[in-house]
Design an enzyme around this catalytic site. Structure first.
Site, PDB file in Angstrom:
ATOM      1  CE1 TYR A   1     -21.859 -14.320   0.499  1.00 33.82           C
ATOM      2  CE2 TYR A   1     -23.644 -14.851   2.420  1.00 33.82           C
ATOM      3  CZ  TYR A   1     -22.419 -13.565   1.433  1.00 33.82           C
ATOM      4  OH  TYR A   1     -23.103 -12.715   2.391  1.00 33.82           O
TER       5      TYR A   1
ATOM      6  CG  PHE B   1     -18.858 -11.161  -5.285  1.00 32.47           C
ATOM      7  CD1 PHE B   1     -19.968 -11.430  -4.759  1.00 32.47           C
ATOM      8  CD2 PHE B   1     -18.509 -12.379  -6.500  1.00 32.47           C
ATOM      9  CE1 PHE B   1     -20.401 -11.911  -4.963  1.00 32.47           C
ATOM     10  CE2 PHE B   1     -19.359 -12.780  -6.328  1.00 32.47           C
ATOM     11  CZ  PHE B   1     -20.488 -13.442  -5.751  1.00 32.47           C
ATOM     12  CG  ASP B   2     -20.190 -11.504  -0.102  1.00 32.24           C
ATOM     13  OD1 ASP B   2     -19.301 -11.238   1.325  1.00 32.24           O
ATOM     14  OD2 ASP B   2     -21.058 -10.985   0.521  1.00 32.24           O
TER      15      ASP B   2
ATOM     16  CG  PHE C   1     -23.231 -17.890  -4.349  1.00 37.18           C
ATOM     17  CD1 PHE C   1     -22.827 -16.601  -3.466  1.00 37.18           C
ATOM     18  CD2 PHE C   1     -24.299 -17.225  -5.335  1.00 37.18           C
ATOM     19  CE1 PHE C   1     -22.755 -15.240  -3.664  1.00 37.18           C
ATOM     20  CE2 PHE C   1     -23.570 -15.957  -6.127  1.00 37.18           C
ATOM     21  CZ  PHE C   1     -23.485 -14.817  -4.635  1.00 37.18           C
TER      22      PHE C   1
ATOM     23  CB  ILE D   1     -30.042 -13.114  -6.355  1.00 35.54           C
ATOM     24  CG1 ILE D   1     -29.253 -13.854  -6.188  1.00 35.54           C
ATOM     25  CG2 ILE D   1     -29.298 -11.939  -6.224  1.00 35.54           C
ATOM     26  CD1 ILE D   1     -27.343 -14.617  -5.947  1.00 35.54           C
TER      27      ILE D   1
ATOM     28  CE1 TYR E   1     -26.994  -8.394  -6.202  1.00 31.83           C
ATOM     29  CE2 TYR E   1     -25.712 -10.032  -6.527  1.00 31.83           C
ATOM     30  CZ  TYR E   1     -26.100  -9.038  -5.791  1.00 31.83           C
ATOM     31  OH  TYR E   1     -26.162  -9.954  -5.030  1.00 31.83           O
TER      32      TYR E   1
END
Length: 241
Positions: A163, A173-174, A234, A191, A217
């Site tokens: 992902y 961010f990831d 995502f 989440i 979040y």
């Protein structure tokens, strides 16, 4: 002592509501290449005092950078600090300053929160108009990048995925791709947007999810990278489950 001085400085910035400024000093003609000041550190105590000033100044600079709302007028700030330090007459006493600061910060944070929520809502509303995007009753949106048929995971299934996560402005961010290592987790331990979304996928599928803050979040965000009320984007590839 250090914390007390910094707190004093911040509490007294409420003088920004008053139209009081120190009279500007007359400019002094300086010789070419003259130093900015003529301070001389005469002894160890002077050096310690200067070192403390450097430390306090650096901390105050960082606090101002993180302070909510627009930039504060530094001339007013330093004027208030001098009034407090030299026990001059204050335009706001300490209790008034405390009350004002709490009210000011709360108002700024509420305004910023509403602006952020509206920005995210506008993005999702426009995104939903694209024909390739599917909107679910929960608020989750998705589009299919690579379709696949077959069994689908349940909410308690452990899945293996690759992902990448970004904010709506494109900030990444990831990414498991960057780590070159797929992630494994149970879908009831992530989440809500992931729990719901990945259950739509079959092995080999690749989807793009648009996760509103209520399914992400929330009002607090996560760490420094995900701000409050953030919509998360995502790209998810379901490898196995």
């Amino acid at each position: 002592m250090k914390k007390t001085l910094l707190l004093m400085a911040l509490l007294l910035t409420g003088v920004a509501t008053q139209s009081v400024m120190a009279k500007p000093a007359k400019k002094q003609k300086q010789k070419k290449d003259a130093p900015a000041h003529e301070l001389v550190l005469r002894n160890a105590a002077d050096s310690a005092a200067y070192a403390l000033g450097v430390s306090l100044g650096g901390d105050l600079e960082r606090m101002l950078a993180a302070f909510p709302g627009d930039s504060l007028d530094r001339k007013v700030l330093f004027h208030a600090m001098q009034d407090a330090f030299f026990k001059n007459k204050l335009l706001l006493d300490y209790q008034q300053a405390q009350t004002y600061m709490e009210t000011y910060i709360k108002a700024v944070q509420e305004k910023e929160a509403e602006e952020q929520k509206q920005k995210q809502a506008n993005f999702l509303a426009e995104n939903a108009k694209r024909p390739e995007v599917v909107s679910l009753p929960s608020g989750l949106q998705y589009e299919v990048i690579i379709p696949a048929d077959g069994p689908k995971p349940t909410a308690t299934t452990e899945v293996t995925v690759h992902y990448e996560g970004r904010l709506i402005d494109g900030t990444k961010f990831d990414s498991s791709y960057d780590r070159k290592q797929p992630a494994k987790f149970r879908l009831d331990r992530v989440i809500p947007g992931w729990t719901e979304g990945v259950q739509l996928m079959s092995r080999g599928a690749k989807y793009k999810f648009y996760v509103p803050y209520q399914l992400g979040y929330g009002e607090r965000g996560a760490g420094k990278q995900i701000p409050p009320y953030a919509t998360l984007v995502f790209v998810v590839e379901l490898i196995s489950f």
